[in-house]
Design a protein around this motif. Structure first.
Motif, mmCIF file in Angstrom:
data_model
loop_
_atom_site.group_PDB
_atom_site.id
_atom_site.type_symbol
_atom_site.label_atom_id
_atom_site.label_comp_id
_atom_site.label_asym_id
_atom_site.label_seq_id
_atom_site.Cartn_x
_atom_site.Cartn_y
_atom_site.Cartn_z
ATOM 1 N N ILE A 53 37.195 -22.292 64.056
ATOM 2 C CA ILE A 53 37.146 -20.826 64.145
ATOM 3 C C ILE A 53 37.462 -20.367 65.559
ATOM 4 C CG2 ILE A 53 35.617 -18.831 64.001
ATOM 5 C CD1 ILE A 53 34.200 -20.231 61.682
ATOM 6 N N PHE A 54 36.846 -21.001 66.554
ATOM 7 C CA PHE A 54 37.117 -20.615 67.943
ATOM 8 C C PHE A 54 38.568 -20.917 68.333
ATOM 9 C CE2 PHE A 54 32.381 -21.125 68.636
ATOM 10 C CZ PHE A 54 32.160 -19.766 68.814
ATOM 11 N N TYR A 55 39.084 -22.026 67.853
ATOM 12 C CA TYR A 55 40.476 -22.357 68.179
ATOM 13 C C TYR A 55 41.439 -21.368 67.511
ATOM 14 C CZ TYR A 55 44.417 -25.304 69.436
ATOM 15 O OH TYR A 55 45.581 -25.783 69.983
ATOM 16 N N SER A 56 41.116 -20.914 66.313
ATOM 17 C CA SER A 56 41.949 -19.923 65.635
ATOM 18 C C SER A 56 41.900 -18.577 66.362
ATOM 19 C CB SER A 56 41.493 -19.751 64.186
ATOM 20 O OG SER A 56 41.630 -20.962 63.475
ATOM 21 N N LEU A 57 40.744 -18.207 66.888
ATOM 22 C CA LEU A 57 40.645 -16.973 67.668
ATOM 23 C C LEU A 57 41.445 -17.079 68.968
ATOM 24 C CD1 LEU A 57 36.865 -16.096 67.163
ATOM 25 C CD2 LEU A 57 38.847 -14.923 66.187
ATOM 26 N N PHE A 58 41.453 -18.264 69.549
ATOM 27 C CA PHE A 58 42.320 -18.491 70.713
ATOM 28 C C PHE A 58 43.783 -18.241 70.345
ATOM 29 C CE2 PHE A 58 45.221 -22.037 71.833
ATOM 30 C CZ PHE A 58 45.667 -21.553 73.061
ATOM 31 N N GLY A 59 44.244 -18.806 69.234
ATOM 32 C CA GLY A 59 45.625 -18.588 68.813
ATOM 33 C C GLY A 59 45.903 -17.142 68.475
ATOM 34 N N LEU A 60 44.901 -16.462 67.903
ATOM 35 C CA LEU A 60 45.075 -15.060 67.530
ATOM 36 C C LEU A 60 45.381 -14.186 68.738
ATOM 37 C CD1 LEU A 60 44.773 -12.832 65.308
ATOM 38 C CD2 LEU A 60 42.373 -12.710 65.961
ATOM 39 N N PHE A 61 44.599 -14.333 69.802
ATOM 40 C CA PHE A 61 44.781 -13.464 70.980
ATOM 41 C C PHE A 61 45.893 -13.961 71.898
ATOM 42 C CE2 PHE A 61 40.402 -12.452 69.713
ATOM 43 C CZ PHE A 61 40.484 -11.065 69.667
ATOM 44 N N ALA A 62 46.076 -15.263 71.982
ATOM 45 C CA ALA A 62 47.132 -15.782 72.853
ATOM 46 C C ALA A 62 48.514 -15.426 72.338
ATOM 47 C CB ALA A 62 47.003 -17.298 72.988
ATOM 48 N N THR A 63 48.657 -15.244 71.029
ATOM 49 C CA THR A 63 49.961 -14.903 70.458
ATOM 50 C C THR A 63 50.452 -13.548 70.943
ATOM 51 O OG1 THR A 63 49.330 -16.170 68.504
ATOM 52 C CG2 THR A 63 51.243 -14.772 68.286
ATOM 53 N N LEU A 64 49.553 -12.712 71.411
ATOM 54 C CA LEU A 64 49.980 -11.420 71.959
ATOM 55 C C LEU A 64 50.949 -11.595 73.127
ATOM 56 C CD1 LEU A 64 46.586 -9.459 71.949
ATOM 57 C CD2 LEU A 64 48.544 -9.069 70.445
ATOM 58 N N GLY A 65 50.825 -12.709 73.838
ATOM 59 C CA GLY A 65 51.683 -12.926 74.994
ATOM 60 C C GLY A 65 52.853 -13.849 74.741
ATOM 61 N N PHE A 66 53.137 -14.174 73.470
ATOM 62 C CA PHE A 66 54.181 -15.141 73.175
ATOM 63 C C PHE A 66 55.571 -14.520 73.060
ATOM 64 C CE2 PHE A 66 51.705 -18.924 71.173
ATOM 65 C CZ PHE A 66 51.059 -19.103 72.379
ATOM 66 N N PHE A 67 55.675 -13.269 72.567
ATOM 67 C CA PHE A 67 56.986 -12.719 72.239
ATOM 68 C C PHE A 67 57.344 -11.463 73.033
ATOM 69 C CE2 PHE A 67 55.461 -14.991 68.496
ATOM 70 C CZ PHE A 67 56.526 -15.842 68.257
ATOM 71 N N ALA A 68 56.363 -10.688 73.435
ATOM 72 C CA ALA A 68 56.670 -9.434 74.137
ATOM 73 C C ALA A 68 57.410 -9.646 75.465
ATOM 74 C CB ALA A 68 55.379 -8.638 74.360
ATOM 75 N N PRO A 69 57.038 -10.621 76.306
ATOM 76 C CA PRO A 69 57.761 -10.774 77.578
ATOM 77 C C PRO A 69 59.254 -11.034 77.398
ATOM 78 C CG PRO A 69 55.687 -11.952 77.674
ATOM 79 C CD PRO A 69 55.858 -11.504 76.265
ATOM 80 N N GLN A 70 59.640 -11.919 76.452
ATOM 81 C CA GLN A 70 61.066 -12.168 76.247
ATOM 82 C C GLN A 70 61.791 -10.933 75.725
ATOM 83 O OE1 GLN A 70 58.616 -14.070 75.184
ATOM 84 N NE2 GLN A 70 58.999 -16.222 75.590
ATOM 85 N N LEU A 71 61.073 -10.096 74.979
ATOM 86 C CA LEU A 71 61.694 -8.912 74.405
ATOM 87 C C LEU A 71 61.924 -7.826 75.441
ATOM 88 C CD1 LEU A 71 62.627 -7.672 71.696
ATOM 89 C CD2 LEU A 71 60.314 -6.773 71.418
ATOM 90 N N TYR A 72 61.052 -7.728 76.440
ATOM 91 C CA TYR A 72 61.111 -6.615 77.389
ATOM 92 C C TYR A 72 61.481 -7.013 78.809
ATOM 93 C CZ TYR A 72 58.753 -4.017 73.702
ATOM 94 O OH TYR A 72 58.433 -3.418 72.508
ATOM 95 N N ILE A 73 61.700 -8.294 79.089
ATOM 96 C CA ILE A 73 61.966 -8.697 80.462
ATOM 97 C C ILE A 73 63.291 -8.151 80.982
ATOM 98 C CG2 ILE A 73 62.962 -10.885 79.704
ATOM 99 C CD1 ILE A 73 61.031 -10.187 82.951
ATOM 100 N N ILE A 74 64.302 -8.043 80.128
ATOM 101 C CA ILE A 74 65.602 -7.538 80.579
ATOM 102 C C ILE A 74 65.483 -6.072 80.983
ATOM 103 C CG2 ILE A 74 67.983 -7.058 79.870
ATOM 104 C CD1 ILE A 74 67.837 -9.504 78.065
ATOM 105 N N GLU A 75 64.863 -5.261 80.130
ATOM 106 C CA GLU A 75 64.721 -3.839 80.444
ATOM 107 C C GLU A 75 63.759 -3.621 81.609
ATOM 108 O OE1 GLU A 75 66.716 -1.745 79.108
ATOM 109 O OE2 GLU A 75 67.515 -3.282 77.764
ATOM 110 N N LEU A 76 62.737 -4.479 81.754
ATOM 111 C CA LEU A 76 61.847 -4.380 82.912
ATOM 112 C C LEU A 76 62.623 -4.636 84.201
ATOM 113 C CD1 LEU A 76 58.975 -4.199 84.167
ATOM 114 C CD2 LEU A 76 58.811 -6.674 83.816
ATOM 115 N N SER A 77 63.481 -5.659 84.193
ATOM 116 C CA SER A 77 64.265 -5.971 85.397
ATOM 117 C C SER A 77 65.229 -4.839 85.733
ATOM 118 C CB SER A 77 65.048 -7.271 85.179
ATOM 119 O OG SER A 77 64.168 -8.337 84.893
ATOM 120 N N VAL A 78 65.859 -4.250 84.732
ATOM 121 C CA VAL A 78 66.783 -3.134 84.983
ATOM 122 C C VAL A 78 66.026 -1.943 85.557
ATOM 123 C CG1 VAL A 78 68.323 -1.477 83.859
ATOM 124 C CG2 VAL A 78 68.434 -3.895 83.221
ATOM 125 N N SER A 79 64.839 -1.678 85.044
ATOM 126 C CA SER A 79 64.042 -0.552 85.550
ATOM 127 C C SER A 79 63.552 -0.779 86.980
ATOM 128 C CB SER A 79 62.844 -0.302 84.632
ATOM 129 O OG SER A 79 61.938 -1.391 84.689
#
Length: 575
Positions: free
Chosen positions: A352-378
Motif C-alpha cells: 500500500i505504501f509503495y503504491s502511494l509512492f507510485g501514485l504521487f511520484a507519477t505527477l513528476g514523470f510526464f509534465a516536465p518533458q511536455l513543458y520544458i520546451i515552452e519553459l525554455s522559450v519563455s
C-alpha cells in the motif's frame, strides 16, 4: 489457457529451464523490451514536439492539448489489471502483438483527426490501450528470465525510452518541419508496428528444478527394472513347467509305444490275438488320456502365467498413470498460483505504501518533458536550443539507467535498494524546484541533466522493485504489477492537466513544475515507510491488541461451558 478453455496460439514454444537462466533466450526478450520502450514511453514523452502545432491549428489551450497525453497515460496504466488478466489467459505473445497493432492503428488514425476530441479517442484511448498491452507484459516476462542480473538488464533494456527522446525526438521534429505534423504522426505509427514482431519473441519460461527430473527418472528406472526382473522369473518358471510336463508326456507315450510294439511282435497264437486286441484298445485309451493331460497341463501353465503378467502390466502402467496424475496436479497448482488478478495484495501494508509512492511520484514523470520546451522559450532561449533540452534529458537519463543498474548489483547495496531509490527521489524533488528558479540556458541545461539522470534511475526500477522481498516478491509480481500500475494511473491522468491549468492561471510555465515537486515529495514520504511496514514496525500495537482479543475469545467459551454445566463444577469441588 484461453477463455472458455480455448488455448491461445503460441508462435514460439516455451523455454524450460531448471532455474532462471540469467541469459539465453532472455537476451532476445531484453532486445524486445528495448524496442517496446522506444515506441511506448519514448513516443509519449516526445509528444511535446507537436504541442505548439496543435495549439495553432485547433486554437486550443495548454490544458486541452495536455489532456491527450493524460488520457493516453491514464488508459495505459489503469488497464494494468486487464493486461494481467489477458496475459494469464492468452500468454505474453498474443497480448503484446495485439497491443502493437492497436498502437500503430491509433497513431496513424490520429494523423487524420479533425479535432482535439477525436485525438482523445484515437491517441488517448486506442493507442493508450495498446501501450498497456505491450509495456507491462514485456517487463514482467523479462523479470522472469533474470534474477542476479535483473536490475542491470532491466536498466540497460529500458534505455530505449531515452534513446527515443535523444535521437527520434529531434529527427521527428525535423521531419515535422518538412512534411507537417500529420504525415510525421503517420510515419511514427508505421514504425510502431515493430512492436508486433517484438511480441512474437516473448517465449514463455517454465522453471522445473533438476531434483524433480532426477527423482522421476529414478522412480521410473527402478520400476522398469523391477518389472523386467518379474517378467524374466515368470517366463523361466513357465518354461520349466512346460518342459517337465512335456518330458513326462513323452515318457508316457514312449512306454505306450513299447507296449504296442511288444504286442505286435508276439507270436500269432489265436488265443493271444484276442488279448492283444484288448490290450491295443486299452493302450490307445491311455495315449488319448496322456494327450489330454498334456494339453491340460499347458493350459494350467498359461493360466498361472496370465495373472502374473497382468500384475506386471499394471506395474508397468503405474508410472504412466502416476506421471499423468503429477502433470494434472502441476497444472492445478500452476492454475492456482497464477491467479488472474490477486487483489489480496492490498492487505500488505508495504505494498500500500509503495503504491502511494507510485501514485504521487507519477505527477513528476510526464509534465516536465511536455513543458520544458515552452519553459525554455519563455526564459529567453531560442526554440532550436529549447528543443535540445529533450536530448539533454535523454542522454542524462541513459546514464542514470546504466548507473542505477550497476549500483543495485553491488553486494553492499543489494539489500538496500529501497534506500537508494529514496535518495534518488529526494534529489529529484530538489531539482524540480530548481526549474522554477533558473532563468538562463545553462541553468536550465543543468536542471535537465539532473532531472534526466534521476528520472532514469526511477523509471527503470520502480516497477521491477516489486519483485524484491522488501516489497512483494517475484512470486506475486505479475498480479501486483497490474494493481500497482492501476493505482498510480490516476496521477498520470491528473499530472499534465494540473500543470497546464497552473500555466493557464499564472501565465508562467514554471508553475507546472511546482505540482511535480509536491507530488515527488509526498512520494518520498511513503517510500520511506515501505520497509518499516514490511518488517511490521508500524503495526506492532495492532498485532498485540489482536492477540489480546484472541486470548479473551479463548477464555470466554471456557467460562460459558462452566456456567452451562454447574453440576460438573460441584462434582469436581466435592472430589
Amino acid at each position: 489457457m484461453a477463455l472458455c478453455g480455448v488455448k491461445g496460439p503460441r508462435f514460439l514454444g516455451p523455454n524450460v529451464y531448471p532455474e532462471a537462466p540469467d541469459g539465453g533466450w532472455g537476451w532476445l526478450v531484453a532486445v524486445a523490451f528495448f524496442l517496446v520502450e522506444v515506441f511506448t514511453y519514448g513516443t509519449i514523452k516526445s509528444f511535446g514536439i507537436f504541442l505548439q502545432d496543435l495549439m495553432e491549428e485547433f486554437g486550443e489551450t495548454n490544458t486541452r492539448i495536455s489532456w491527450i497525453v493524460s488520457i493516453c497515460v491514464f488508459v495505459m496504466t489503469i488497464n494494468g489489471p486487464l493486461s494481467s488478466v489477458l496475459t494469464s489467459r492468452f500468454g505474453f505473445q498474443l497480448v503484446v502483438m495485439t497491443g502493437g497493432l492497436l498502437i500503430s492503428l491509433g497513431t496513424i488514425a490520429t494523423s487524420f483527426t479533425c479535432s482535439i476530441n477525436q485525438m482523445y479517442i484515437t491517441y488517448g484511448l486506442l493507442a493508450g490501450l495498446g501501450y498497456c498491452l505491450t509495456f507491462l507484459p514485456t517487463l514482467t516476462i523479462l523479470s522472469q528470465y533474470f534474477t542476479r542480473r535483473r536490475a542491470l538488464v532491466t536498466a540497460v533494456a529500458s534505455t530505449g525510452e531515452s534513446l527515443s527522446m535523444f535521437a527520434l525526438a529531434p529527427a521527428f521534429s525535423a521531419l515535422r518541419d518538412h512534411i507537417g505534423w500529420r504525415h510525421t504522426m503517420a510515419v511514427i505509427g508505421t514504425l510502431q508496428s515493430t512492436v508486433i514482431i517484438c511480441g512474437a519473441l516473448l517465449r514463455p519460461i517454465v522453471i522445473k528444478p533438476r531434483g524433480t527430473h532426477k527423482a522421476e527418472n529414478g522412480r521410473s528406472s527402478y520400476k522398469e527394472g523391477e518389472a523386467l526382473t518379474t517378467q524374466e522369473n515368470i517366463e523361466g518358471r513357465t518354461e520349466d513347467l512346460i518342459t517337465n510336463e512335456k518330458w513326462h508326456a513323452q515318457n508316457t507315450s514312449c512306454s505306450l509305444d513299447n507296449e504296442l510294439t511288444r504286442g505286435c511282435v508276439s507270436n500269432g497264437d489265436p488265443k493271444n490275438a484276442d488279448n492283444n486286441s484288448v490290450n491295443e484298445k486299452t493302450l490307445l485309451h491311455k495315449v488319448a488320456w496322456s494327450e489330454i493331460e498334456l494339453k491340460s497341463m499347458e493350459n494350467n501353465a498359461a493360466e498361472i502365467m496370465e495373472p502374473e503378467i497382468g500384475e506386471e502390466k499394471k506395474d508397468n502402467e503405474k508410472p504412466g498413470t502416476q506421471a499423468e496424475e503429477n502433470e494434472a496436479t502441476d497444472e492445478k497448482l500452476s492454475a492456482n498460483n497464477s491467479k488472474l488478478l490477486d487483489f489480496s495484495i492490498l492487505r500488505e501494508r508495504s505494498f500500500i505504501f509503495y503504491s502511494l509512492f507510485g501514485l504521487f511520484a507519477t505527477l513528476g514523470f510526464f509534465a516536465p518533458q511536455l513543458y520544458i520546451i515552452e519553459l525554455s522559450v519563455s526564459r529567453g532561449v531560442e526554440r532550436d536550443q529549447a528543443t535540445s533540452m529533450l536530448s539533454i534529458m535523454a542522454v542524462a537519463e541513459i546514464l542514470g539507467r546504466f548507473s542505477i543498474g550497476w549500483i543495485l548489483t553491488r553486494k553492499q547495496l543489494r539489500k538496500k535498494k529501497l534506500l537508494v531509490l529514496l535518495a534518488c527521489v529526494l534529489t529529484m524533488t530538489v531539482d524540480l524546484v530548481g526549474f522554477t528558479l533558473v532563468t538562463e540556458f545553462y541553468g536550465l541545461a543543468t536542471c535537465c541533466v539532473l532531472y534526466g539522470f534521476f528520472m532514469g534511475t526511477l523509471a527503470c526500477t520502480h516497477i521491477p522493485m516489486l519483485a524484491e522481498d522488501d516489497v512483494v516478491g517475484i512470486e506475486r509480481m505479475s498480479s501486483a504489477a497490474g494493481v500497482y500500475v492501476f493505482i498510480h494511473s490516476f496521477a498520470g491522468l491528473a499530472g499534465p492537466p494540473l500543470g497546464g491549468a497552473l500555466v493557464d492561471v499564472t501565465q508562467n510555465y514554471g508553475s507546472a513544475f511546482y505540482s511535480c515537486a509536491v507530488g515527488m515529495a509526498l512520494g518520498a514520504l511513503f517510500l520511506g515507510l515501505v520497509k518499516p511496514a514490511k518488517r511490521g514496525l508500524l503495526c506492532r500495537k495492532t498485532n498485540s491488541n489482536h492477540l489480546e482479543d484472541m486470548h479473551e475469545r479463548k477464555e470466554d467459551p471456557e467460562e460459558q461451558s462452566t456456567a452451562h454445566n454447574p453440576h460438573q463444577r460441584t462434582d469436581s469441588a466435592e472430589e
